[in-house]
Scaffold this motif. Structure first.
Motif, PDB file in Angstrom:
ATOM      1  N   ALA A 137       0.808  -1.216   0.000  1.00 31.78           N
ATOM      2  CA  ALA A 137       0.000   0.000   0.000  1.00 31.78           C
ATOM      3  C   ALA A 137       0.845   1.272   0.000  1.00 31.78           C
ATOM      4  O   ALA A 137       0.445   2.292  -0.581  1.00 31.78           O
ATOM      5  CB  ALA A 137      -0.924  -0.005   1.216  1.00 31.78           C
ATOM      6  N   ALA A 138       2.000   1.244   0.660  1.00 30.09           N
ATOM      7  CA  ALA A 138       2.780   2.467   0.876  1.00 30.09           C
ATOM      8  C   ALA A 138       3.195   3.194  -0.397  1.00 30.09           C
ATOM      9  O   ALA A 138       3.134   4.435  -0.437  1.00 30.09           O
ATOM     10  CB  ALA A 138       4.011   2.150   1.726  1.00 30.09           C
ATOM     11  N   PRO A 139       3.655   2.506  -1.442  1.00 28.08           N
ATOM     12  CA  PRO A 139       4.095   3.257  -2.625  1.00 28.08           C
ATOM     13  C   PRO A 139       3.029   4.174  -3.189  1.00 28.08           C
ATOM     14  O   PRO A 139       3.344   5.251  -3.716  1.00 28.08           O
ATOM     15  CB  PRO A 139       4.486   2.161  -3.613  1.00 28.08           C
ATOM     16  CG  PRO A 139       4.902   1.016  -2.742  1.00 28.08           C
ATOM     17  CD  PRO A 139       3.946   1.059  -1.587  1.00 28.08           C
ATOM     18  N   GLY A 140       1.762   3.800  -3.084  1.00 27.07           N
ATOM     19  CA  GLY A 140       0.701   4.637  -3.622  1.00 27.07           C
ATOM     20  C   GLY A 140       0.590   5.981  -2.938  1.00 27.07           C
ATOM     21  O   GLY A 140       0.317   6.997  -3.585  1.00 27.07           O
ATOM     22  N   VAL A 141       0.818   6.014  -1.617  1.00 29.45           N
ATOM     23  CA  VAL A 141       0.710   7.271  -0.891  1.00 29.45           C
ATOM     24  C   VAL A 141       2.013   8.068  -0.942  1.00 29.45           C
ATOM     25  O   VAL A 141       2.002   9.291  -0.799  1.00 29.45           O
ATOM     26  CB  VAL A 141       0.268   7.008   0.569  1.00 29.45           C
ATOM     27  CG1 VAL A 141       1.412   6.514   1.430  1.00 29.45           C
ATOM     28  CG2 VAL A 141      -0.358   8.242   1.191  1.00 29.45           C
ATOM     29  N   LEU A 142       3.135   7.397  -1.156  1.00 21.87           N
ATOM     30  CA  LEU A 142       4.428   8.081  -1.198  1.00 21.87           C
ATOM     31  C   LEU A 142       4.793   8.584  -2.592  1.00 21.87           C
ATOM     32  O   LEU A 142       5.677   9.438  -2.721  1.00 21.87           O
ATOM     33  CB  LEU A 142       5.533   7.128  -0.712  1.00 21.87           C
ATOM     34  CG  LEU A 142       5.468   6.714   0.759  1.00 21.87           C
ATOM     35  CD1 LEU A 142       6.550   5.670   1.052  1.00 21.87           C
ATOM     36  CD2 LEU A 142       5.629   7.920   1.672  1.00 21.87           C
ATOM     37  N   ALA A 143       4.162   8.082  -3.613  1.00 21.64           N
ATOM     38  CA  ALA A 143       4.538   8.422  -4.989  1.00 21.64           C
ATOM     39  C   ALA A 143       4.410   9.919  -5.245  1.00 21.64           C
ATOM     40  O   ALA A 143       3.493  10.581  -4.752  1.00 21.64           O
ATOM     41  CB  ALA A 143       3.669   7.645  -5.970  1.00 21.64           C
ATOM     42  N   ARG A 144       5.354  10.445  -6.001  1.00 21.18           N
ATOM     43  CA  ARG A 144       5.359  11.832  -6.442  1.00 21.18           C
ATOM     44  C   ARG A 144       5.556  11.831  -7.963  1.00 21.18           C
ATOM     45  O   ARG A 144       5.962  10.827  -8.536  1.00 21.18           O
ATOM     46  CB  ARG A 144       6.510  12.612  -5.791  1.00 21.18           C
ATOM     47  CG  ARG A 144       6.504  12.607  -4.263  1.00 21.18           C
ATOM     48  CD  ARG A 144       5.343  13.418  -3.697  1.00 21.18           C
ATOM     49  NE  ARG A 144       5.434  13.574  -2.247  1.00 21.18           N
ATOM     50  CZ  ARG A 144       4.993  12.693  -1.367  1.00 21.18           C
ATOM     51  NH1 ARG A 144       4.440  11.557  -1.775  1.00 21.18           N
ATOM     52  NH2 ARG A 144       5.090  12.925  -0.072  1.00 21.18           N
ATOM     53  N   PRO A 145       5.293  12.950  -8.622  1.00 30.24           N
ATOM     54  CA  PRO A 145       5.541  12.991 -10.068  1.00 30.24           C
ATOM     55  C   PRO A 145       6.971  12.563 -10.386  1.00 30.24           C
ATOM     56  O   PRO A 145       7.932  13.055  -9.790  1.00 30.24           O
ATOM     57  CB  PRO A 145       5.317  14.466 -10.408  1.00 30.24           C
ATOM     58  CG  PRO A 145       4.351  14.948  -9.377  1.00 30.24           C
ATOM     59  CD  PRO A 145       4.726  14.225  -8.125  1.00 30.24           C
ATOM     60  N   GLY A 146       7.111  11.612 -11.288  1.00 29.12           N
ATOM     61  CA  GLY A 146       8.430  11.149 -11.702  1.00 29.12           C
ATOM     62  C   GLY A 146       9.100  10.193 -10.746  1.00 29.12           C
ATOM     63  O   GLY A 146      10.257   9.810 -10.963  1.00 29.12           O
ATOM     64  N   PRO A 274       9.297  16.519  -9.018  1.00 29.09           N
ATOM     65  CA  PRO A 274       9.843  15.232  -8.595  1.00 29.09           C
ATOM     66  C   PRO A 274      10.746  15.409  -7.383  1.00 29.09           C
ATOM     67  O   PRO A 274      11.454  16.415  -7.268  1.00 29.09           O
ATOM     68  CB  PRO A 274      10.640  14.760  -9.812  1.00 29.09           C
ATOM     69  CG  PRO A 274      10.021  15.467 -10.978  1.00 29.09           C
ATOM     70  CD  PRO A 274       9.595  16.803 -10.437  1.00 29.09           C
ATOM     71  N   PRO A 275      10.724  14.486  -6.441  1.00 27.35           N
ATOM     72  CA  PRO A 275      11.576  14.626  -5.254  1.00 27.35           C
ATOM     73  C   PRO A 275      13.044  14.464  -5.606  1.00 27.35           C
ATOM     74  O   PRO A 275      13.399  13.978  -6.699  1.00 27.35           O
ATOM     75  CB  PRO A 275      11.090  13.500  -4.340  1.00 27.35           C
ATOM     76  CG  PRO A 275      10.586  12.455  -5.286  1.00 27.35           C
ATOM     77  CD  PRO A 275       9.970  13.218  -6.432  1.00 27.35           C
ATOM     78  N   ASP A 282      20.364   6.903  -5.802  1.00 24.09           N
ATOM     79  CA  ASP A 282      21.351   6.113  -5.056  1.00 24.09           C
ATOM     80  C   ASP A 282      21.929   6.872  -3.873  1.00 24.09           C
ATOM     81  O   ASP A 282      22.762   6.323  -3.126  1.00 24.09           O
ATOM     82  CB  ASP A 282      22.495   5.688  -5.993  1.00 24.09           C
ATOM     83  CG  ASP A 282      22.017   4.733  -7.074  1.00 24.09           C
ATOM     84  OD1 ASP A 282      21.058   3.991  -6.820  1.00 24.09           O
ATOM     85  OD2 ASP A 282      22.612   4.742  -8.174  1.00 24.09           O
ATOM     86  N   ARG A 283      21.500   8.119  -3.693  1.00 28.23           N
ATOM     87  CA  ARG A 283      22.070   8.955  -2.631  1.00 28.23           C
ATOM     88  C   ARG A 283      21.037   9.413  -1.609  1.00 28.23           C
ATOM     89  O   ARG A 283      21.410   9.928  -0.550  1.00 28.23           O
ATOM     90  CB  ARG A 283      22.724  10.200  -3.249  1.00 28.23           C
ATOM     91  CG  ARG A 283      24.002   9.916  -3.982  1.00 28.23           C
ATOM     92  CD  ARG A 283      25.149   9.730  -2.995  1.00 28.23           C
ATOM     93  NE  ARG A 283      26.314   9.104  -3.600  1.00 28.23           N
ATOM     94  CZ  ARG A 283      27.305   8.584  -2.924  1.00 28.23           C
ATOM     95  NH1 ARG A 283      27.268   8.574  -1.593  1.00 28.23           N
ATOM     96  NH2 ARG A 283      28.333   8.043  -3.533  1.00 28.23           N
ATOM     97  N   THR A 284      19.739   9.237  -1.909  1.00 25.19           N
ATOM     98  CA  THR A 284      18.695   9.894  -1.127  1.00 25.19           C
ATOM     99  C   THR A 284      17.886   8.909  -0.295  1.00 25.19           C
ATOM    100  O   THR A 284      17.400   7.898  -0.806  1.00 25.19           O
ATOM    101  CB  THR A 284      17.743  10.672  -2.053  1.00 25.19           C
ATOM    102  OG1 THR A 284      18.512  11.578  -2.857  1.00 25.19           O
ATOM    103  CG2 THR A 284      16.716  11.441  -1.261  1.00 25.19           C
ATOM    104  N   VAL A 285      17.728   9.247   0.990  1.00 29.92           N
ATOM    105  CA  VAL A 285      16.754   8.576   1.854  1.00 29.92           C
ATOM    106  C   VAL A 285      15.550   9.502   1.947  1.00 29.92           C
ATOM    107  O   VAL A 285      15.648  10.609   2.494  1.00 29.92           O
ATOM    108  CB  VAL A 285      17.318   8.297   3.261  1.00 29.92           C
ATOM    109  CG1 VAL A 285      16.266   7.583   4.123  1.00 29.92           C
ATOM    110  CG2 VAL A 285      18.594   7.476   3.185  1.00 29.92           C
ATOM    111  N   PHE A 286      14.431   9.069   1.399  1.00 28.74           N
ATOM    112  CA  PHE A 286      13.204   9.867   1.434  1.00 28.74           C
ATOM    113  C   PHE A 286      12.423   9.499   2.687  1.00 28.74           C
ATOM    114  O   PHE A 286      12.173   8.320   2.943  1.00 28.74           O
ATOM    115  CB  PHE A 286      12.358   9.594   0.189  1.00 28.74           C
ATOM    116  CG  PHE A 286      11.114  10.429   0.087  1.00 28.74           C
ATOM    117  CD1 PHE A 286      11.157  11.691  -0.481  1.00 28.74           C
ATOM    118  CD2 PHE A 286       9.896   9.957   0.571  1.00 28.74           C
ATOM    119  CE1 PHE A 286      10.011  12.465  -0.573  1.00 28.74           C
ATOM    120  CE2 PHE A 286       8.746  10.722   0.489  1.00 28.74           C
ATOM    121  CZ  PHE A 286       8.807  11.988  -0.092  1.00 28.74           C
TER     122      PHE A 286
END
Length: 451
Positions: A137-146, A274-275, A282-286
């Motif tokens: 379920a989580a990817p749906g709420v975390l998704a951003r453009p791109g 896009p975030p 490879d560098r970002t912890v969202f």
């Protein structure tokens, strides 16, 4: 009338001491004189001096040590919530969005979980990876453009602060250096202090953190990571444009520098970019949470690390005991799956625009920085007001606001500003409070009276 005058007297003296602390004339660890000596020096009664010391303690500026005296507290230990609920019923310090329609929706989702068989399952422990249903379920709420995270990359914590703490613990060793915006989310300062991390302030401009400031800080001594809020920054409300995001991502790759990206407010953005996780995967912890989308009392935090950091972040979550409570995780999963989170989010995006209209009506002509989709406002105060005295004057009118020093990595150089949290009061109460503060700002401290 006499009682009101005495109340004003002790608070004005406390305001003056607070101003001395803010200006550095009184430093952390300095001992205040005994109350009798203080009373004599300020030509006030001993009982008034006692009330001054009590007020300074309530504001979190000093601490009394039995048998030793009263001392100025270190800035990182001060409490910036200056008003308690009885003296400041209008809370513009915290910004906790809530809309009427969310409560029936949340109640419907919780009803299922109160069946004995379901409740038994939800009270079992769960690890950093959550449950298969939560990961789906989580990817749906975390998704951003791109950008849309892979289900298997999402880790779960009890809240957003714990997600930040886990990311920092994984990326920055004790004694290491973390670059942060010079005005930043106050909890990051507290987290860094607990983890033994040194914060390095990074200069901002209208587009966010400046890449040249990151490079200069890294040249002076290695940065292990940077923490940024690219979308609806707290407290400034700016959103970093795509060009700046790409430039910052390229610099992180060049310097081999990790990024902790806080996206907790980004769900409100009308046209989100896009975030950073899309530019530097490879560098970002969202990190994110449901506290602003849903409610802080029953929430879940998310951390989406790159594969190379996944084990370290998961280990930090486990060792910090920051795993999500299974009940909260199951509730959140259900609210995501049945569309509750989306519906509440849509309602809050409409709510924030109505509150911004109140800001525009009250603060036109002042140097106030905000955005149409932001639940906060950064207000640079007009002369001769100082932030500490304005906060105290607002509190006397029953309104709690936050001084700029609460967000400054170096409080001694904090801007003369306050942050207004717009989400907590009812809209009509917010509008009245903003008009009261605007009138106070125009009146000036020399004629500050409370009728």
């Amino acid at each position: 009338m006499a009682e009101r005058s005495r109340t004003q007297d002790y608070r004005r003296v406390a305001d003056a001491v607070e101003a001395d602390i803010a200006a550095g004339r009184l430093r952390a660890g300095d001992r205040l004189p005994p109350q009798r000596d203080f009373a004599r020096a300020h030509a006030i009664a001993n009982s008034t001096a006692a009330r001054v010391y009590g007020e300074l303690t309530r504001r979190g500026l000093v601490v009394g040590e039995v048998g030793r005296g009263t001392y100025v507290r270190a800035a990182g230990e001060r409490a910036f919530a200056l008003a308690d609920p009885t003296s400041a019923p209008v809370d513009l310090e915290l910004s906790v969005p809530a809309v009427p329609e969310q409560f029936p929706l949340l109640a419907d989702g919780l009803a299922r979980m109160l069946r004995p068989d379901v409740l038994k399952a939800t009270l079992r422990p769960v690890g950093a990876a959550g449950t298969p249903e939560a990961r789906a379920a989580a990817p749906g709420v975390l998704a951003r453009p791109g950008w849309r995270p892979a289900a298997e990359s999402v880790l779960f914590t009890g809240n957003g602060r714990q997600a930040i703490a886990a990311a920092l613990a994984a990326l920055v060793p004790p004694g290491g250096r973390l670059g942060v915006e010079e005005l930043t989310y106050p909890a990051v300062r507290a987290i860094a202090a607990r983890l033994g991390i040194t914060l390095v302030p990074l200069e901002l401009d209208a587009d966010g953190v400046r890449p040249d400031a990151v490079a200069a800080a890294h040249r002076s001594a290695r940065l292990h990571a940077i923490y940024v809020q690219p979308t609806l920054h707290n407290p400034m409300s700016f959103t970093m444009p795509p060009e700046r995001r790409a430039e910052l991502a390229d610099l992180a790759e060049t310097l081999e520098l990790d990024i902790v990206e806080d996206g907790v407010w980004s769900h409100l953005a009308d046209d989100p970019a896009p975030p950073l996780a899309a530019y530097a995967p490879d560098r970002t912890v969202f990190v994110d949470s449901l506290s602003k989308r849903v409610a802080p009392g029953l929430t879940v935090g998310f951390a989406v690390p790159p594969a190379r950091r996944a084990d370290a972040v998961a280990q930090a979550i486990r060792s910090g005991a920051w795993t999500a409570p299974r009940f909260s995780l199951e509730a959140a999963t259900g609210w995501i799956q049945d569309g509750t989170v989306t519906r509440i989010g849509n309602a809050k995006r409409a709510d924030v625009k109505s509150r911004q209209r109140a800001v525009a009506a009250a603060l036109t002509g002042f140097r106030a920085r905000t955005a149409p989709d932001a639940y906060m406002c950064w207000w640079e105060l007009p002369d001769p007001w100082r932030a500490d005295t304005f906060v105290a004057a607002a509190a006397r009118r029953g309104i709690a606001v936050t001084p700029g020093a609460a967000f400054a990595v170096r409080p001694a150089s904090a801007p003369n500003a306050v942050r207004l949290g717009l989400a907590s009061p009812p809209p009509d109460v917010l509008a009245t409070a903003l008009q009261t503060l605007a009138s106070l700002a125009r009146t000036g401290p020399d004629t500050d009276t409370v009728s």
